[in-house]
Structure formats: structure tokens, C-alpha cells
Design a protein around this motif. Structure first.
Motif, PDB file in Angstrom:
ATOM      1  N   GLY A   1      -2.227  -3.551 -25.395  1.00  0.00           N
ATOM      2  CA  GLY A   1      -3.030  -2.410 -24.989  1.00  0.00           C
ATOM      3  C   GLY A   1      -4.264  -2.840 -24.210  1.00  0.00           C
ATOM      4  O   GLY A   1      -4.654  -2.206 -23.219  1.00  0.00           O
ATOM      5  N   THR A   2      -4.884  -3.928 -24.634  1.00  0.00           N
ATOM      6  CA  THR A   2      -6.045  -4.451 -23.918  1.00  0.00           C
ATOM      7  C   THR A   2      -5.645  -4.944 -22.531  1.00  0.00           C
ATOM      8  O   THR A   2      -6.335  -4.687 -21.543  1.00  0.00           O
ATOM      9  N   GLN A   3      -4.520  -5.661 -22.437  1.00  0.00           N
ATOM     10  CA  GLN A   3      -4.049  -6.115 -21.133  1.00  0.00           C
ATOM     11  C   GLN A   3      -3.805  -4.948 -20.183  1.00  0.00           C
ATOM     12  O   GLN A   3      -4.180  -4.988 -19.012  1.00  0.00           O
ATOM     13  N   LEU A   4      -3.169  -3.902 -20.688  1.00  0.00           N
ATOM     14  CA  LEU A   4      -2.869  -2.749 -19.850  1.00  0.00           C
ATOM     15  C   LEU A   4      -4.151  -2.059 -19.389  1.00  0.00           C
ATOM     16  O   LEU A   4      -4.260  -1.646 -18.230  1.00  0.00           O
ATOM     17  N   ALA A   5      -5.126  -1.927 -20.278  1.00  0.00           N
ATOM     18  CA  ALA A   5      -6.368  -1.249 -19.910  1.00  0.00           C
ATOM     19  C   ALA A   5      -7.062  -1.974 -18.772  1.00  0.00           C
ATOM     20  O   ALA A   5      -7.542  -1.347 -17.818  1.00  0.00           O
ATOM     21  N   TRP A   6      -7.124  -3.294 -18.847  1.00  0.00           N
ATOM     22  CA  TRP A   6      -7.823  -4.054 -17.806  1.00  0.00           C
ATOM     23  C   TRP A   6      -6.970  -4.287 -16.577  1.00  0.00           C
ATOM     24  O   TRP A   6      -7.493  -4.478 -15.477  1.00  0.00           O
ATOM     25  N   SER A   7      -5.637  -4.264 -16.718  1.00  0.00           N
ATOM     26  CA  SER A   7      -4.760  -4.438 -15.564  1.00  0.00           C
ATOM     27  C   SER A   7      -4.573  -3.139 -14.790  1.00  0.00           C
ATOM     28  O   SER A   7      -4.024  -3.152 -13.684  1.00  0.00           O
ATOM     29  N   LEU A   8      -5.012  -2.016 -15.362  1.00  0.00           N
ATOM     30  CA  LEU A   8      -4.923  -0.707 -14.714  1.00  0.00           C
ATOM     31  C   LEU A   8      -6.308  -0.076 -14.672  1.00  0.00           C
ATOM     32  O   LEU A   8      -6.566   0.961 -15.278  1.00  0.00           O
ATOM     33  N   PRO A   9      -7.252  -0.693 -13.957  1.00  0.00           N
ATOM     34  CA  PRO A   9      -8.650  -0.258 -14.033  1.00  0.00           C
ATOM     35  C   PRO A   9      -8.899   1.120 -13.446  1.00  0.00           C
ATOM     36  O   PRO A   9      -9.918   1.733 -13.752  1.00  0.00           O
ATOM     37  N   GLU A  10      -7.979   1.607 -12.598  1.00  0.00           N
ATOM     38  CA  GLU A  10      -8.196   2.910 -11.988  1.00  0.00           C
ATOM     39  C   GLU A  10      -7.812   4.067 -12.902  1.00  0.00           C
ATOM     40  O   GLU A  10      -8.117   5.227 -12.605  1.00  0.00           O
ATOM     41  N   LEU A  11      -7.109   3.756 -14.019  1.00  0.00           N
ATOM     42  CA  LEU A  11      -6.648   4.822 -14.902  1.00  0.00           C
ATOM     43  C   LEU A  11      -7.712   5.198 -15.923  1.00  0.00           C
ATOM     44  O   LEU A  11      -8.444   4.347 -16.429  1.00  0.00           O
ATOM     45  N   THR A  12      -7.761   6.480 -16.229  1.00  0.00           N
ATOM     46  CA  THR A  12      -8.607   6.991 -17.310  1.00  0.00           C
ATOM     47  C   THR A  12      -7.717   7.719 -18.308  1.00  0.00           C
ATOM     48  O   THR A  12      -6.510   7.861 -18.097  1.00  0.00           O
ATOM     49  N   GLY A  13      -8.304   8.188 -19.381  1.00  0.00           N
ATOM     50  CA  GLY A  13      -7.528   8.939 -20.362  1.00  0.00           C
ATOM     51  C   GLY A  13      -6.817   8.033 -21.337  1.00  0.00           C
ATOM     52  O   GLY A  13      -7.338   6.996 -21.754  1.00  0.00           O
ATOM     53  N   HIS A  14      -5.593   8.421 -21.702  1.00  0.00           N
ATOM     54  CA  HIS A  14      -4.855   7.729 -22.758  1.00  0.00           C
ATOM     55  C   HIS A  14      -3.521   7.224 -22.241  1.00  0.00           C
ATOM     56  O   HIS A  14      -2.916   7.807 -21.331  1.00  0.00           O
ATOM     57  N   LEU A  15      -3.061   6.135 -22.850  1.00  0.00           N
ATOM     58  CA  LEU A  15      -1.748   5.577 -22.557  1.00  0.00           C
ATOM     59  C   LEU A  15      -1.014   5.390 -23.878  1.00  0.00           C
ATOM     60  O   LEU A  15      -1.504   4.687 -24.770  1.00  0.00           O
ATOM     61  N   ASP A  16       0.144   6.043 -24.005  1.00  0.00           N
ATOM     62  CA  ASP A  16       0.980   5.886 -25.197  1.00  0.00           C
ATOM     63  C   ASP A  16       1.920   4.709 -24.990  1.00  0.00           C
ATOM     64  O   ASP A  16       2.660   4.655 -23.988  1.00  0.00           O
ATOM     65  N   LEU A  17       1.897   3.793 -25.914  1.00  0.00           N
ATOM     66  CA  LEU A  17       2.753   2.612 -25.858  1.00  0.00           C
ATOM     67  C   LEU A  17       3.901   2.803 -26.845  1.00  0.00           C
ATOM     68  O   LEU A  17       3.688   2.896 -28.058  1.00  0.00           O
TER      69      LEU A  17
ATOM     70  N   SER B   1       0.818  -1.206   0.000  1.00  0.00           N
ATOM     71  CA  SER B   1       0.000   0.000   0.000  1.00  0.00           C
ATOM     72  C   SER B   1       0.850   1.254   0.000  1.00  0.00           C
ATOM     73  O   SER B   1       0.392   2.324  -0.393  1.00  0.00           O
ATOM     74  N   SER B   2       2.097   1.122   0.447  1.00  0.00           N
ATOM     75  CA  SER B   2       2.971   2.286   0.518  1.00  0.00           C
ATOM     76  C   SER B   2       3.502   2.719  -0.836  1.00  0.00           C
ATOM     77  O   SER B   2       4.076   3.811  -0.959  1.00  0.00           O
ATOM     78  N   VAL B   3       3.342   1.885  -1.878  1.00  0.00           N
ATOM     79  CA  VAL B   3       3.829   2.259  -3.200  1.00  0.00           C
ATOM     80  C   VAL B   3       3.009   3.434  -3.713  1.00  0.00           C
ATOM     81  O   VAL B   3       1.784   3.354  -3.796  1.00  0.00           O
ATOM     82  N   PRO B   4       3.640   4.561  -4.057  1.00  0.00           N
ATOM     83  CA  PRO B   4       2.877   5.725  -4.509  1.00  0.00           C
ATOM     84  C   PRO B   4       2.176   5.460  -5.833  1.00  0.00           C
ATOM     85  O   PRO B   4       2.570   4.586  -6.622  1.00  0.00           O
ATOM     86  N   ALA B   5       1.128   6.243  -6.094  1.00  0.00           N
ATOM     87  CA  ALA B   5       0.282   6.028  -7.264  1.00  0.00           C
ATOM     88  C   ALA B   5       1.072   6.063  -8.561  1.00  0.00           C
ATOM     89  O   ALA B   5       0.824   5.273  -9.478  1.00  0.00           O
TER      90      ALA B   5
ATOM     91  N   ASN C   1      13.047   1.987 -18.603  1.00  0.00           N
ATOM     92  CA  ASN C   1      12.769   3.015 -17.597  1.00  0.00           C
ATOM     93  C   ASN C   1      11.389   2.798 -16.980  1.00  0.00           C
ATOM     94  O   ASN C   1      10.700   1.816 -17.270  1.00  0.00           O
ATOM     95  N   ASN C   2      10.978   3.717 -16.138  1.00  0.00           N
ATOM     96  CA  ASN C   2       9.685   3.640 -15.487  1.00  0.00           C
ATOM     97  C   ASN C   2       8.601   4.242 -16.361  1.00  0.00           C
ATOM     98  O   ASN C   2       8.881   5.086 -17.231  1.00  0.00           O
ATOM     99  N   ALA C   3       7.377   3.804 -16.143  1.00  0.00           N
ATOM    100  CA  ALA C   3       6.249   4.459 -16.796  1.00  0.00           C
ATOM    101  C   ALA C   3       6.172   5.902 -16.305  1.00  0.00           C
ATOM    102  O   ALA C   3       6.514   6.211 -15.162  1.00  0.00           O
ATOM    103  N   THR C   4       5.725   6.788 -17.164  1.00  0.00           N
ATOM    104  CA  THR C   4       5.629   8.205 -16.808  1.00  0.00           C
ATOM    105  C   THR C   4       4.226   8.700 -17.087  1.00  0.00           C
ATOM    106  O   THR C   4       3.455   8.100 -17.842  1.00  0.00           O
ATOM    107  N   GLY C   5       3.891   9.819 -16.458  1.00  0.00           N
ATOM    108  CA  GLY C   5       2.590  10.434 -16.707  1.00  0.00           C
ATOM    109  C   GLY C   5       1.847  10.700 -15.419  1.00  0.00           C
ATOM    110  O   GLY C   5       2.329  10.444 -14.321  1.00  0.00           O
ATOM    111  N   ALA C   6       0.643  11.226 -15.581  1.00  0.00           N
ATOM    112  CA  ALA C   6      -0.233  11.523 -14.456  1.00  0.00           C
ATOM    113  C   ALA C   6      -1.597  11.848 -15.019  1.00  0.00           C
ATOM    114  O   ALA C   6      -1.769  12.087 -16.223  1.00  0.00           O
ATOM    115  N   ASP C   7      -2.581  11.842 -14.126  1.00  0.00           N
ATOM    116  CA  ASP C   7      -3.946  12.199 -14.505  1.00  0.00           C
ATOM    117  C   ASP C   7      -4.416  11.348 -15.670  1.00  0.00           C
ATOM    118  O   ASP C   7      -4.583  10.157 -15.540  1.00  0.00           O
TER     119      ASP C   7
END
Length: 596
Positions: free
Chosen positions: A274-290, A209-213, A247-253
Motif C-alpha cells: 500500500g505504501t509503494q502504491l501511494a508513492w508510485s501513484l503521486p497524482e492519485l487522491t482518495g482511496h485505493l482498495d487492494l 504520453s498517449s497512455v490514457p489516465a 485484470n486491469n486496475a479499475t476506478g476513477a476520481d
């Protein structure tokens, strides 16, 4: 249901039941099965709790309880540092150290009783004993592997110091409790494609739980590129060998970026990722550039990807049935959906138990029916409603479990499993039974398929197991079963109650018949119903949410020749059985089940 799903997604709720639905590249036409998330006690969510400190207690038992929480209470690379803060100097070489590394593995145990303490001896040493059940090994990739230890008791010795108590002798393993796992970790579900790459299959993980968003995206990407859990690997497909995050994933909001190396990164592979990422990150909205090797190859509209298809396959709206005097009848419970029996009356006779499922426009029907010499046979039929053509197994058996269907994408690849005379058998659209080899101890008495169709739970020798299922080109094969730790003994029945949790029946530690809820890795267990009074002979659950009138976590069971249900706990009465002909003899409903 869709509105409720979206509300949960926007709230960023992370739940063990995960999220289910279809995020599907347009060209594949596939489906993803799963459950609507449900928040229940023990869902391993919420804000991070404060780590325990050695000074929080000066009594031996609470001190050791805090020690068992310490390793789990923060970032993994500090786990040994937190644990060693509870140790006296003379004991610090007794704990194997891996300082400043996230590769640490935690041995997770379940306390079987309150720890016991003895008074200090003449040298001022206290002894604390803990009786445990081994739950598993929590690994750096967030998976909970099978237990690596067999100890049922651990002993600690403590002494007083200027700062309070300190441990002077302890087990040579980094311990934590299942309670600490619930307190300091969030459960996450990531998804892998099945062997045909036509359906997503959930994989349960744990994240501190301590891992930041902002780091959660990076951790999920690492999990996906690292491959599925060991036990699930047989039934799913990982990313191409050599796929690694750069590297690490980047972005916010609402704008995120993931950069990978991926050999053979075709458009189809990227779309599936892209489908795996969308369902594995259900709390995210907006767009993800791969990006692949720093070049943008795909932009994923996360909400649209999750919204491409319904959360359930067509026909998932559930209804209840039971057997009454050898005939399957629908049940009338509150305002829930009521479907007619999908069989002609001539085929609906001498039924002991049944399992119906929907596949496209077809219904899959499997029934255990009375046969010659007081034995039973399997009777199977598939087709449009009502199913009119059936076949029976060539031989009769002394005993047979309620069948289960491995949910297929279409009616042309229907397959199911059933336990008969202590062995597991596979059947397809006919009642031809083929023996499934299993490396388990004892007789197999129950089997249940998950909603995704690529995992099963089974009961053998009084224990519960899970196993992956590979369905490739219509050929069904089973991977190695994994035994799950549970406080129940003499388990008699099991079914799936959410995407990542089971409902099972057996004897509790007081030897009373009970029904428990258990995650598919054994990490968390709770009592749903106790003091049932007689063994549970059949159990059926709906592994979805409380949509369309059916409460979440709905299940039914048979005990002592009668059927029961939860929500609320109540006996299923003959008055709730629909379609009884006038003058029917009085009987109890038995063998309850859901159609969806």
C-alpha cells in the motif's frame, strides 16, 4: 514545503525528480528519502505531441529526424507500424518486425551532430548519415537498459515517391532519439523497499504520453509486480514471487481498485505494498482498495499514506559550508539557513575536504586531512553535536576524494565511501578503510551517495557510473556498476542533484570544462554551466527542493583553487565565510558542501 508538495500532487504533475517522503505503515517506523519534484526543461512531461507522418517533410534530413521520432510517438504495440510507414516497399523486410505487440524494444540514441545529407545520385537515391551516441534500450516495462549496440553512425538511403520521400535502406534496428523520448514519454518514479524493508528506493521508468489516465494505474501495478530495474535489483526487494495483477486496475476520481494474486499475502506485506502504491501513484487522491484473489484485504488512504511522515528525514534542512585555510566554516548565502560547524575547534584543523550528514540526533563527520609526507588521511567521527571523538585512517594516501555518507536510518549503522589513490573504500563510524571491489576501468576519483542511501554515483577512468547499495543488518555491499552515456569526457566529479538526476563535471565535445545534468539512466542530458575555464576538482549538490530559502537544483563546485555556486552563478567570496578570526590570512574558500 508540505503545502507545495500537496499542490503538485493535486495537479497531477509527473516529474523525473519524483516525489520523496515517507508513506509508512504505522508499525514499521521507517523513512523514505527523496527529492521534492522540480519542473525543468527536459523533464519528459506534458501533453502528448502529434505523431510525425511521412508527408510532414519532403527534405531528406527533416524526414529522417521525423522517422527517429515515429517509433516513440504513441502506443508501443503500434511502434513498428508507425516506423514502417516511412519505408518503401523494398525496405520493409529490413526492419525486424514484431507487429501488434507491446514487447517491442526501442534503441535510443543521442544525435551528436545535425544529420548530414548528400545530393541524390543518378538513380535518385539520397543518403543521410547520423552520428550518434548509444543511450540505451527502452523496454516494455518502461526501464531504459544499457545500450545493446555500439554503432556511432547510422546510414539511411531515401528516394522520392508520389507521396513524398520513402526510406529504401536503413539500419536493422528500431531507432528513436533521446529528443523523441522527451517529446512522447512521461517519466515516472516507482518505489521498491530496500533489502531490510525499512526504506523506499526510487526506480525511474517511462510511460508513453498517449497512455490514457485510467490505464496509468494498471501500468504502475505491472511495473511493481514485475520487479525493479535490472541495475537496481541488487539493492532492493521485489514483491513475492508469483505476484501478478488480475485484470486491469479499475476506478476513477478518488476511488480505485487493484486486484492481485500474491503468495503469502500477510497484513505486513499488504501494508508495505500500500505504501509503494501511494508513492508510485503521486497524482492519485482518495482511496485505493487492494484485493487479493478478488477479496478486499486493505483500503489505502493515498494522501494519508503519503502524509504519514515528512518528505525528508529529520534534519534535512540544508546549510552550506566550505573549507577556508584548512578550517571548515559555514557560508552566508542570502537568507539560507546557517548552522554552526558541528566540530570542536581542536578537531577542525588541516582539513582538505569534508562531508557532514545528519542521522537521527547524531552528526556524521568525515574529513580528508593533511597527513605525514604531504599525504592525506581520512578522519571520521560520529555523535551528538559537536562531534568530539575522531579516528584517523591507519595509512596515508597520495590523493583522496571528498567522502560521502550512505544515509542510515540511525546512528548505529553509519557507513560511507571514499576514493583514495584510485580505489574505492568503505568506512563506518570509524576511519577504518575497507577496499570495495569494483568491475570498472580506470582509477576511481569521486563517489556520491543518494539521499535514500541505496544508490551511489562514482567516477572512474573519466566515466560516470551508478550502482545499487545493499545495507542489510549493518553490512554494506555494492552491486554491479552501470556506466552512463554522457556527452562529457574526462569526468572529474559527480553528485546527486535530484532523486533521479546527477550533476557531473568534465569536458564537453569542444573540450571545454563544463557541468552537466544527467538522469541516472543517461536518457536526458543538459548543460548547466559551460566554459568554466579550468577542470572542476570538487562538486557538491543538494538533492532536494527549494524549501526554506535554498533554491531548487542548488550546487557548488571548486575549480582553479576557488569555490563557486549557482542560483545565481557567482564566486564564493571570503566575505561570505562566517567565523573567520581577526587577522586571518587572505585565502579563497574551497571544497564547498551541504549539510542536511
Amino acid at each position: 514545503m508540505r503545502g507545495r508538495l500537496l499542490a503538485l500532487l493535486l495537479a497531477g504533475v509527473l516529474l523525473p525528480a519524483g516525489l520523496a517522503g515517507c508513506g509508512i505503515p504505522a508499525e514499521t517506523g521507517v523513512q523514505v528519502d527523496g527529492s521534492v519534484p522540480a519542473g525543468e526543461a527536459g523533464s519528459l512531461n506534458g501533453p502528448p505531441a502529434s505523431p510525425p507522418a511521412p508527408t510532414d517533410s519532403d527534405e531528406p534530413v527533416p524526414f529522417i529526424e521525423n522517422y527517429l521520432r515515429a517509433a516513440a510517438a504513441g502506443e508501443r504495440d503500434d511502434a513498428y507500424t508507425r516506423a514502417r510507414s516511412f519505408l518503401a516497399a523494398e525496405a520493409r523486410n529490413l526492419l525486424p518486425g514484431k507487429p501488434q505487440t507491446s514487447e517491442v524494444e526501442l534503441t535510443v540514441v543521442r544525435l551528436r551532430a545535425k544529420p548530414e545529407s548528400t545530393p541524390a545520385n543518378p538513380q535518385g537515391i539520397f543518403t543521410v548519415r547520423i552520428k550518434v551516441q548509444q543511450v540505451g534500450v527502452l523496454r516494455a516495462d518502461g526501464t531504459l537498459g544499457p545500450p545493446g549496440a555500439t554503432e556511432t553512425e547510422y546510414v539511411f538511403q531515401l528516394r522520392r515517391a508520389e507521396t513524398g520521400l520513402l526510406i529504401t535502406n536503413l539500419p536493422n534496428v528500431l531507432l528513436t532519439s533521446d529528443a523523441a523520448l522527451r517529446e512522447y514519454y512521461r517519466s515516472r518514479t516507482v518505489y521498491f523497499w530496500n533489502s531490510d524493508q525499512t526504506r523506499l528506493v526510487p526506480d525511474l521508468r517511462y510511460l508513453p504520453s498517449s497512455v490514457p489516465a485510467e490505464r496509468r494505474v494498471t501500468e504502475v501495478v505491472k511495473w511493481l509486480t514485475g520487479g525493479p530495474s535490472d541495475w537496481l535489483a541488487f539493492g532492493v526487494t521485489g514483491l513475492p514471487d508469483g505476484t501478478r495483477p488480475i485484470n486491469n486496475a479499475t476506478g476513477a476520481d478518488s476511488q480505485w481498485e487493484v486486484n492481485l494474486s500474491m503468495p503469502g499475502a500477510t497484513e505486513a506485506r499488504l501494508a508495505r505494498l500500500g505504501t509503494q502504491l501511494a508513492w508510485s501513484l503521486p497524482e492519485l487522491t482518495g482511496h485505493l482498495d487492494l484485493k487479493i484473489q478478488n477479496q478486499k484485504r486493505l483500503t489505502v488512504d493515498l494522501e494519508r499514506e503519503r502524509d504519514t511522515d515528512p518528505a525528508y528525514p529529520r534534519g534535512a534542512n540544508p546549510s552550506r559550508f566550505s573549507v577556508y585555510d584548512g578550517v571548515v566554516h559555514p557560508l552566508a548565502i542570502g537568507n539560507e539557513r546557517r548552522d554552526p560547524v558541528p566540530l570542536p575547534a581542536a578537531e577542525n584543523r588541516n582539513v582538505v575536504s569534508a562531508s557532514f550528514a545528519r542521522a537521527d540526533e547524531h552528526v556524521l563527520a568525515a574529513m580528508v586531512v593533511t597527513g605525514p609526507d604531504r599525504k592525506v588521511q581520512l578522519k571520521v567521527g560520529t555523535g551528538p553535536e559537536p562531534v568530539a571523538v575522531f579516528t584517523r585512517s591507519d595509512r596515508a594516501y597520495h590523493s583522496m576524494s571528498r567522502p560521502t555518507w550512505l544515509r542510515s536510518l540511525d546512528e548505529n549503522h553509519s557507513a560511507g565511501l571514499v576514493a583514495a589513490d584510485g580505489k574505492l573504500y568503505r568506512f563506518d563510524g570509524t576511519a577504518e578503510m575497507n577496499l570495495v571491489p569494483l568491475n570498472v576501468s580506470g582509477s576511481v576519483v569521486a563517489v556520491a551517495g543518494s539521499l535514500d542511501g541505496h544508490r551511489i554515483a562514482l567516477v572512474a577512468g573519466g566515466a560516470v557510473y551508478v550502482a545499487p547499495v545493499s545495507v542489510e543488518g549493518g553490512v554494506v555491499s555494492l552491486g554491479p556498476p552501470r556506466r552512463l552515456p554522457t556527452l562529457l569526457t574526462g569526468v572529474t566529479a559527480v553528485d546527486w542533484i535530484t532523486e533521479d538526476q546527477l550533476v557531473l563535471a568534465g569536458n564537453d565535445p569542444e573540450r571545454r570544462s563544463a557541468i552537466h545534468q544527467l538522469t541516472i539512466d543517461g536518457a536526458w542530458e543538459s548543460t548547466l554551466k559551460s566554459e568554466i575555464g579550468a577542470p572542476v576538482t570538487q562538486l557538491a549538490a543538494y538533492p532536494g527542493g527549494g524549501d526554506r530559502g535554498l533554491p531548487a537544483f542548488s550546487y557548488m563546485w571548486e575549480t582553479n583553487g576557488g569555490a563557486w555556486r549557482n542560483n545565481p552563478f557567482d564566486f564564493v567570496t571570503p566575505e561570505q565565510v562566517l567565523g573567520l578570526p581577526a587577522g586571518s590570512r587572505t585565502a579563497n574558500p574551497t571544497a564547498p558542501f551541504f549539510l542536511y
